[in-house]
Enzyme design. Structure first.
Site, PDB file in Angstrom:
ATOM      1  CG  ASP A 163      -2.055   1.410   0.824  1.00  0.00           C
ATOM      2  OD1 ASP A 163      -3.193   0.689   0.610  1.00  0.00           O
ATOM      3  OD2 ASP A 163      -1.552   2.228   1.403  1.00  0.00           O
TER       4      ASP A 163
ATOM      5  CG  ASN B 255      -4.433  11.553  -5.154  1.00  0.00           C
ATOM      6  OD1 ASN B 255      -3.896  11.359  -6.183  1.00  0.00           O
ATOM      7  ND2 ASN B 255      -5.127  10.570  -4.633  1.00  0.00           N
TER       8      ASN B 255
ATOM      9  CG  HIS C  99      -7.663  13.454  -8.024  1.00  0.00           C
ATOM     10  ND1 HIS C  99      -7.765  12.974  -7.116  1.00  0.00           N
ATOM     11  CD2 HIS C  99      -8.196  14.513  -7.471  1.00  0.00           C
ATOM     12  CE1 HIS C  99      -8.762  12.712  -5.684  1.00  0.00           C
ATOM     13  NE2 HIS C  99      -8.677  14.776  -6.152  1.00  0.00           N
TER      14      HIS C  99
ATOM     15  CG  ASP D  56      -4.713   8.999 -12.081  1.00  0.00           C
ATOM     16  OD1 ASP D  56      -4.560   8.186 -10.622  1.00  0.00           O
ATOM     17  OD2 ASP D  56      -5.140   9.533 -12.661  1.00  0.00           O
TER      18      ASP D  56
ATOM     19  CD  GLU E 179      -4.429   3.749  -1.148  1.00  0.00           C
ATOM     20  OE1 GLU E 179      -4.359   4.441  -0.413  1.00  0.00           O
ATOM     21  OE2 GLU E 179      -5.233   4.250  -2.366  1.00  0.00           O
TER      22      GLU E 179
END
Length: 360
Positions: free
Chosen positions: A232, A240, A245, A249, A275
């Site tokens: 994770d 973010n 955002h 990505d 994630e």
């Protein structure tokens, strides 16, 4: 060169279906040119005046077949298809009415032309399909029932020559249908593979998704001892919030690329959540492998719009035990991952660690 001719106009296609139809038109136009030229060469060998005249009339139509290719090249797909069909119909009618008659069964081509619209025209062009199919069926039925007289000079051909030309007509019709079917099969297979990839692939990272991962985990559980690694991204919400955002990505894609560089051939890596990632790997040296992956990610920052973004991950590793189910393995790895995050992140926790056993 041949490949370029076959794919003329494909760059304008926005779907695989249209691309297939463009290629079919190009191939049909090329086959028409080759077939017409081959027939005329044979007529020259036979040196029959009736055949030479009818073949010469057909040769005059060859530039129009090339015009079909040109229309595809310019993106005029509807014009290309209609021109191809009309020229093909006129060419065969020319051969029949200028000397050959129906002695070679040349009118069989109209059966082929009646089938081809189904493959070459799109579903929304049903009116064109119906019109072209009906036209060719009417012509075929008329010539099959009433025939068409041949030029007297055709009587000079011997039986073997007539039979050979009849075989050529049948063979060319069958060959066209086989080529058509082969191309349809190839594209159907590609479409199936594409749908399967979409069903099993994460759209952002290109990794396998949770669905495919679960299927593979069930299969691999029956094989050699394995470990499940769950990973994770630490403080992903901050990435973010601070960078946007799109940066988030890019961070996920970057992490996937780093891990892929360290994967071995028998290991399966997937994105199973926002994630969150998972990796199936052999039980041997699983802890060491997890540490190497953690260090590789921590030492490979993402550069996004001239800004450096340092990423770290928390990793939970669970080694499958006797009698463990898929749910047990997933739950165990998830628990190890939770402990890694609780204890400060950027670390690896395994189900053999003391802190894991204390919470069991």
């Amino acid at each position: 060169m041949l490949r370029r001719l076959i794919t003329l106009g494909c760059e304008y296609s926005d779907t695989k279906t249209l691309e297939r139809k463009i290629i079919l038109v190009n191939i049909a136009a090329l086959l028409s040119i080759i077939t017409t030229a081959a027939y005329y060469l044979l007529y020259l060998i036979y040196d029959n005046s009736a055949l030479l005249f009818s073949g010469g009339c057909q040769m005059l139509l060859l530039p129009l077949f090339s015009l079909s290719l040109w229309n595809n090249y310019r993106g005029n797909f509807t014009s290309a298809r209609w021109l191809l069909f009309l020229v093909a119909v006129i060419s065969v009618l020319t051969a029949i009415t200028t000397g050959q008659g129906t002695v070679f069964n040349t009118h069989f081509y109209f059966m082929l032309f009646a089938i081809l619209p189904i493959a070459l025209f799109r579903n929304e062009e049903w009116l064109s399909k119906a019109a072209m199919t009906s036209l060719n069926m009417i012509i075929y039925i008329y010539l099959e029932v009433f025939g068409w007289p041949h030029d007297p000079a055709m009587e000079l051909l011997n039986q073997s020559q007539v039979m050979f030309l009849q075989v050529m007509v049948a063979a060319s019709c069958i060959s066209c249908l086989m080529i058509l079917q082969s191309i349809n099969e190839v594209y159907a297979e590609q479409a199936e593979q594409s749908l399967q990839r979409q069903a099993f692939t994460d759209g952002l990272t290109g990794l396998y998704n949770r669905r495919y991962f679960s299927i593979q985990l069930k299969q691999k559980m029956a094989q050699a001892p394995l470990c499940l690694l769950m990973m994770d991204v630490d403080h992903f919400k901050q990435v973010n919030d601070n960078y946007g955002h799109d940066a988030g990505d890019q961070a996920l894609k970057h992490l996937a690329e780093v891990v892929i560089e360290h994967l071995r051939s028998n290991e399966l890596f997937a994105r199973i959540g926002g994630e969150e990632f998972a990796l199936i790997l052999p039980a041997k040296e699983a802890r060491q492998r997890a540490e190497k992956l953690r260090l590789a990610i921590a030492s490979t920052p993402l550069f996004y719009k001239s800004r450096r973004i340092d990423l770290t991950v928390s990793i939970g590793v669970y080694q499958k035990g006797n009698g463990d189910s898929e749910e047990d393995i997933m739950r165990g790895a998830d628990k190890a991952l939770y402990l890694a995050k609780v204890q400060g992140r950027d670390r690896v926790i395994t189900n053999s660690a003391p802190e894991y056993k204390k919470t069991s």
